[in-house]
Design a protein around this motif. Structure first.
Motif, PDB file in Angstrom:
ATOM      1  N   VAL A 144      33.328   1.399  45.375  1.00 22.09           N
ATOM      2  CA  VAL A 144      32.620   2.678  45.465  1.00 22.09           C
ATOM      3  C   VAL A 144      33.550   3.713  46.097  1.00 22.09           C
ATOM      4  CG1 VAL A 144      30.629   3.888  46.404  1.00 22.09           C
ATOM      5  CG2 VAL A 144      30.406   1.505  45.663  1.00 22.09           C
ATOM      6  N   THR A 145      33.758   4.799  45.379  1.00 21.18           N
ATOM      7  CA  THR A 145      34.663   5.845  45.880  1.00 21.18           C
ATOM      8  C   THR A 145      33.909   7.035  46.452  1.00 21.18           C
ATOM      9  OG1 THR A 145      34.792   6.829  43.671  1.00 21.18           O
ATOM     10  CG2 THR A 145      36.464   5.175  44.262  1.00 21.18           C
ATOM     11  N   ARG A 146      32.630   7.247  46.016  1.00 14.54           N
ATOM     12  CA  ARG A 146      31.885   8.397  46.492  1.00 14.54           C
ATOM     13  C   ARG A 146      30.454   7.986  46.832  1.00 14.54           C
ATOM     14  NH1 ARG A 146      34.835  12.429  47.994  1.00 14.54           N
ATOM     15  NH2 ARG A 146      33.195  13.947  47.548  1.00 14.54           N
ATOM     16  N   LEU A 147      29.951   8.600  47.879  1.00 14.16           N
ATOM     17  CA  LEU A 147      28.544   8.452  48.248  1.00 14.16           C
ATOM     18  C   LEU A 147      27.848   9.777  47.915  1.00 14.16           C
ATOM     19  CD1 LEU A 147      26.182   6.963  49.621  1.00 14.16           C
ATOM     20  CD2 LEU A 147      26.964   7.943  51.794  1.00 14.16           C
ATOM     21  N   GLU A 148      26.793   9.699  47.092  1.00 15.84           N
ATOM     22  CA  GLU A 148      26.120  10.916  46.619  1.00 15.84           C
ATOM     23  C   GLU A 148      24.694  11.004  47.161  1.00 15.84           C
ATOM     24  OE1 GLU A 148      26.291  12.553  42.354  1.00 15.84           O
ATOM     25  OE2 GLU A 148      24.268  11.663  42.493  1.00 15.84           O
ATOM     26  N   LEU A 149      24.370  12.176  47.765  1.00 16.92           N
ATOM     27  CA  LEU A 149      23.011  12.495  48.216  1.00 16.92           C
ATOM     28  C   LEU A 149      22.490  13.623  47.326  1.00 16.92           C
ATOM     29  CD1 LEU A 149      23.761  12.683  52.060  1.00 16.92           C
ATOM     30  CD2 LEU A 149      23.189  10.653  50.711  1.00 16.92           C
ATOM     31  N   ARG A 150      21.332  13.401  46.632  1.00 21.08           N
ATOM     32  CA  ARG A 150      20.807  14.405  45.707  1.00 21.08           C
ATOM     33  C   ARG A 150      19.351  14.742  46.051  1.00 21.08           C
ATOM     34  NH1 ARG A 150      21.910  16.227  40.446  1.00 21.08           N
ATOM     35  NH2 ARG A 150      23.714  14.835  40.378  1.00 21.08           N
ATOM     36  N   CYS A 151      19.111  16.048  46.236  1.00 17.87           N
ATOM     37  CA  CYS A 151      17.769  16.577  46.480  1.00 17.87           C
ATOM     38  C   CYS A 151      17.393  17.447  45.270  1.00 17.87           C
ATOM     39  CB  CYS A 151      17.757  17.405  47.759  1.00 17.87           C
ATOM     40  SG  CYS A 151      16.197  18.249  48.100  1.00 17.87           S
ATOM     41  N   SER A 152      16.252  17.154  44.626  1.00 17.21           N
ATOM     42  CA  SER A 152      15.888  17.880  43.404  1.00 17.21           C
ATOM     43  C   SER A 152      14.386  18.142  43.343  1.00 17.21           C
ATOM     44  CB  SER A 152      16.353  17.115  42.158  1.00 17.21           C
ATOM     45  OG  SER A 152      15.734  15.837  42.125  1.00 17.21           O
ATOM     46  N   SER A 153      14.034  19.154  42.532  1.00 26.69           N
ATOM     47  CA  SER A 153      12.625  19.504  42.335  1.00 26.69           C
ATOM     48  C   SER A 153      12.423  19.981  40.905  1.00 26.69           C
ATOM     49  CB  SER A 153      12.203  20.610  43.300  1.00 26.69           C
ATOM     50  OG  SER A 153      10.896  21.071  42.987  1.00 26.69           O
ATOM     51  N   ASP A 154      11.240  19.690  40.332  1.00 23.04           N
ATOM     52  CA  ASP A 154      10.882  20.167  38.992  1.00 23.04           C
ATOM     53  C   ASP A 154       9.609  21.022  39.098  1.00 23.04           C
ATOM     54  OD1 ASP A 154       9.269  18.131  39.694  1.00 23.04           O
ATOM     55  OD2 ASP A 154       9.262  17.117  37.771  1.00 23.04           O
ATOM     56  N   GLY A 155       9.706  22.202  39.719  1.00 18.69           N
ATOM     57  CA  GLY A 155       8.565  23.069  39.950  1.00 18.69           C
ATOM     58  C   GLY A 155       7.953  23.573  38.645  1.00 18.69           C
ATOM     59  N   THR A 156       6.760  24.257  38.756  1.00 17.37           N
ATOM     60  CA  THR A 156       6.046  24.794  37.602  1.00 17.37           C
ATOM     61  C   THR A 156       6.163  26.319  37.589  1.00 17.37           C
ATOM     62  OG1 THR A 156       3.968  25.074  38.776  1.00 17.37           O
ATOM     63  CG2 THR A 156       4.402  22.906  37.792  1.00 17.37           C
ATOM     64  N   SER A 157       5.649  26.914  36.530  1.00 14.02           N
ATOM     65  CA  SER A 157       5.715  28.370  36.399  1.00 14.02           C
ATOM     66  C   SER A 157       4.771  29.085  37.339  1.00 14.02           C
ATOM     67  CB  SER A 157       5.386  28.774  34.947  1.00 14.02           C
ATOM     68  OG  SER A 157       4.075  28.323  34.603  1.00 14.02           O
ATOM     69  N   ASN A 158       3.908  28.292  37.990  1.00 12.08           N
ATOM     70  CA  ASN A 158       2.941  28.913  38.876  1.00 12.08           C
ATOM     71  C   ASN A 158       3.472  29.088  40.304  1.00 12.08           C
ATOM     72  OD1 ASN A 158       0.961  29.061  36.881  1.00 12.08           O
ATOM     73  ND2 ASN A 158       0.341  26.931  37.275  1.00 12.08           N
ATOM     74  N   ASN A 159       4.745  28.700  40.525  1.00  9.55           N
ATOM     75  CA  ASN A 159       5.297  28.827  41.875  1.00  9.55           C
ATOM     76  C   ASN A 159       6.760  29.197  41.818  1.00  9.55           C
ATOM     77  OD1 ASN A 159       7.070  26.279  42.294  1.00  9.55           O
ATOM     78  ND2 ASN A 159       5.218  25.521  41.320  1.00  9.55           N
ATOM     79  N   GLY A 160       7.268  29.635  42.908  1.00  5.19           N
ATOM     80  CA  GLY A 160       8.679  29.927  43.002  1.00  5.19           C
ATOM     81  C   GLY A 160       9.282  29.182  44.185  1.00  5.19           C
ATOM     82  N   ILE A 161      10.461  28.591  43.970  1.00  4.36           N
ATOM     83  CA  ILE A 161      11.112  27.793  45.010  1.00  4.36           C
ATOM     84  C   ILE A 161      11.891  28.717  45.930  1.00  4.36           C
ATOM     85  CG2 ILE A 161      12.804  25.991  45.475  1.00  4.36           C
ATOM     86  CD1 ILE A 161      12.107  24.760  42.802  1.00  4.36           C
ATOM     87  N   TYR A 162      11.671  28.571  47.179  1.00  6.46           N
ATOM     88  CA  TYR A 162      12.435  29.328  48.165  1.00  6.46           C
ATOM     89  C   TYR A 162      13.748  28.634  48.517  1.00  6.46           C
ATOM     90  CZ  TYR A 162       8.403  32.360  49.071  1.00  6.46           C
ATOM     91  OH  TYR A 162       7.367  33.261  48.949  1.00  6.46           O
ATOM     92  N   SER A 163      13.666  27.303  48.783  1.00  7.71           N
ATOM     93  CA  SER A 163      14.881  26.599  49.241  1.00  7.71           C
ATOM     94  C   SER A 163      14.745  25.093  49.061  1.00  7.71           C
ATOM     95  CB  SER A 163      15.167  26.917  50.704  1.00  7.71           C
ATOM     96  OG  SER A 163      14.146  26.392  51.524  1.00  7.71           O
ATOM     97  N   LEU A 164      15.945  24.431  49.034  1.00  9.20           N
ATOM     98  CA  LEU A 164      16.064  22.967  49.081  1.00  9.20           C
ATOM     99  C   LEU A 164      16.970  22.622  50.269  1.00  9.20           C
ATOM    100  CD1 LEU A 164      16.595  22.059  45.310  1.00  9.20           C
ATOM    101  CD2 LEU A 164      14.498  21.764  46.639  1.00  9.20           C
ATOM    102  N   GLU A 165      16.673  21.542  50.953  1.00  9.27           N
ATOM    103  CA  GLU A 165      17.452  21.174  52.147  1.00  9.27           C
ATOM    104  C   GLU A 165      17.596  19.655  52.228  1.00  9.27           C
ATOM    105  OE1 GLU A 165      17.336  21.830  57.038  1.00  9.27           O
ATOM    106  OE2 GLU A 165      15.597  22.299  55.784  1.00  9.27           O
ATOM    107  N   ILE A 166      18.814  19.214  52.614  1.00 10.63           N
ATOM    108  CA  ILE A 166      19.073  17.800  52.861  1.00 10.63           C
ATOM    109  C   ILE A 166      19.317  17.618  54.357  1.00 10.63           C
ATOM    110  CG2 ILE A 166      20.631  15.852  52.437  1.00 10.63           C
ATOM    111  CD1 ILE A 166      21.272  17.054  49.711  1.00 10.63           C
ATOM    112  N   SER A 167      18.633  16.661  54.941  1.00 12.42           N
ATOM    113  CA  SER A 167      18.800  16.372  56.372  1.00 12.42           C
ATOM    114  C   SER A 167      18.932  14.864  56.585  1.00 12.42           C
ATOM    115  CB  SER A 167      17.626  16.940  57.174  1.00 12.42           C
ATOM    116  OG  SER A 167      16.401  16.420  56.700  1.00 12.42           O
ATOM    117  N   ARG A 168      19.360  14.481  57.793  1.00 13.77           N
ATOM    118  CA  ARG A 168      19.621  13.066  58.102  1.00 13.77           C
ATOM    119  C   ARG A 168      19.047  12.683  59.450  1.00 13.77           C
ATOM    120  NH1 ARG A 168      25.628  11.049  59.629  1.00 13.77           N
ATOM    121  NH2 ARG A 168      25.044  12.165  61.524  1.00 13.77           N
TER     122      ARG A 168
END
Length: 420
Positions: free
Chosen positions: A39-63
């Motif tokens: 293993v050469t890389r460790l990947e952390l992925r944060c994702s969202s599949d919102g709807t048309s009825n809302n708007g995303i302000y932000s995404l955040e990764i924490s530990r």
């Protein structure tokens, strides 16, 4: 009124659930450290599949590490400012060459943090969280959704060391050195300490080799008495366990050529066998031809000195006796004396100082042997008297002016005196 409030909350809940999902993924979900990992890389992925009825302000990764109680922000993707690294990002993350990518597209978005897999250590074991902040149409304020997942670090057994090597002498435990020589029947003790990795159930095992010839083939050592191998309880660390095992062994006749011991753990992790071992420790037994007869061996410098002193003293005593005998013999030879038997040593008493003479009769005789004056004397004319000699015999020799070194026995001497 109450009905309107309930309806409002129902609508809000409906909008929240219609936002869709938010997910947090860690790839790989676990990693073996302390080995040549692919293993050469460790990947952390944060994702969202919102709807048309809302708007995303932000995404955040924490530990949050397993030893911590709160999450620490690492990176943020903001609808207005874009990607920003948290100013308080931990130094250990910065040291792993983090690479941040992502973006927001409409009502969906992705934020990714990758790190160097080769620099992952036990301290990176943690819980990672993805949090999304969004706006629901018709609802005042912002809402949040989050999901978290664990990243597990797997450590392999390592640091196997024989920390103690002891032998028992008269009830006292003494330190062994490599290639120590012991008597048959001596009880030895080896103690092994190791990091057994992430699996606390692993036990330390012991192996031995007879060292016959150049052989170093080790086989599992299973004592006849089960209590001769003792496993201490595992001690938990940050992401691994340590353990100590103690092994007892009695030296036998079969160990004349030496015996090797080592400790190890063999475990299968991540499609790979791990077989870490300790550096072997070697010990010898001393016996007489393998018969079991013990041979005295000086096991301490003091005992060795006592034995050497006794041997040297015996040799010196023999040499001294030989020199003394030779000295007495040489002195006897110089005085001219010799050893004699009892008969040879007996000597007669010396004569008195006044000599005894055999005195001849001085009366005159004729040439025919008749006394003078005899009526029948036939002394011829012109005849004269005889002179007699006195003979003295003595066993003692005259005094010798100097010591004689002659080897012949004393000579008897005769002294003759003539008396007119």
């Amino acid at each position: 009124m109450l009905l309107n409030v309930l309806l409002c909350y129902f609508v809000q809940l409906l909008f929240i659930t219609s936002v869709g999902g938010v997910s947090m993924s860690v790839t790989p979900s676990s990693m073996v450290v302390g080995s040549a990992s692919s293993v050469t890389r460790l990947e952390l992925r944060c994702s969202s599949d919102g709807t048309s009825n809302n708007g995303i302000y932000s995404l955040e990764i924490s530990r949050k590490r397993f030893t911590e109680t709160r999450f620490s922000s690492l990176v943020v993707l903001d609808v207005l400012d874009g990607i920003r690294q948290d100013p308080n990002m931990p130094a250990d993350i910065l040291a792993k060459s983090p690479n941040i990518t992502g973006g927001l597209v409409g009502t969906s978005g992705t934020l990714t943090l990758t790190m160097d897999g080769g620099s992952i250590t036990c301290s990176d074991q943690a819980e990672f969280k993805c949090e999304m902040t969004f706006k629901i149409t018709g609802v005042t304020g912002s809402q949040t959704l989050n999901e978290s997942t664990n990243f597990t670090v797997i450590t392999v057994p390592s640091d196997f060391r024989i920390t103690d090597a002891l032998y028992e002498d008269k009830g006292i435990q003494l330190q062994l050195t490599n290639d120590s020589k012991l008597n048959v029947g001596t009880r030895i003790t080896y103690r092994c300490s190791a990091n057994i990795g992430s699996d606390s159930s692993l036990a330390i095992v012991w192996e031995r080799s007879s060292m016959l010839g150049a052989s170093t083939d080790f086989t599992a050592y299973t004592p006849t008495v089960s209590t001769d191998i003792v496993q201490d309880p595992p001690v938990q660390g940050s992401c691994s366990y340590t353990r100590t095992s103690t092994m007892y062994y009695n030296m036998t006749n079969m160990d004349d050529d030496g015996v090797l011991f080592r400790c190890k753990v063999r475990v299968y992790i991540g499609n790979q066998w791990y077989d870490p071992i300790s550096v072997p420790r070697r010990t010898f037994a001393i016996s007489s031809g393998g018969t079991g007869k013990q041979v005295a061996v000086a096991e301490t410098p003091a005992q060795a000195g006592m034995i050497a002193g006794a041997v040297i003293g015996s040799i010196a005593g023999v040499v001294l006796i030989i020199v003394l005998i030779y000295f007495l013999w040489y002195r006897r030879r110089g005085t001219g004396e010799s050893y004699r038997t009892k008969e040879e040593g007996e000597r007669p008493e010396p004569p008195p100082t006044d000599y005894t003479y055999a005195t001849a009769d001085k009366k005159k005789r004729t040439n025919l042997g008749t006394k003078v004056g005899d009526s029948d004397s036939r002394k011829p004319p012109g005849s004269s008297e005889l002179h007699y000699a006195e003979l003295e015999l003595s066993k003692e020799p005259r005094p010798i002016p100097r010591k004689s070194k002659a080897k012949d026995p004393p000579v008897e001497y005769t002294e003759i005196r003539f008396n007119n």
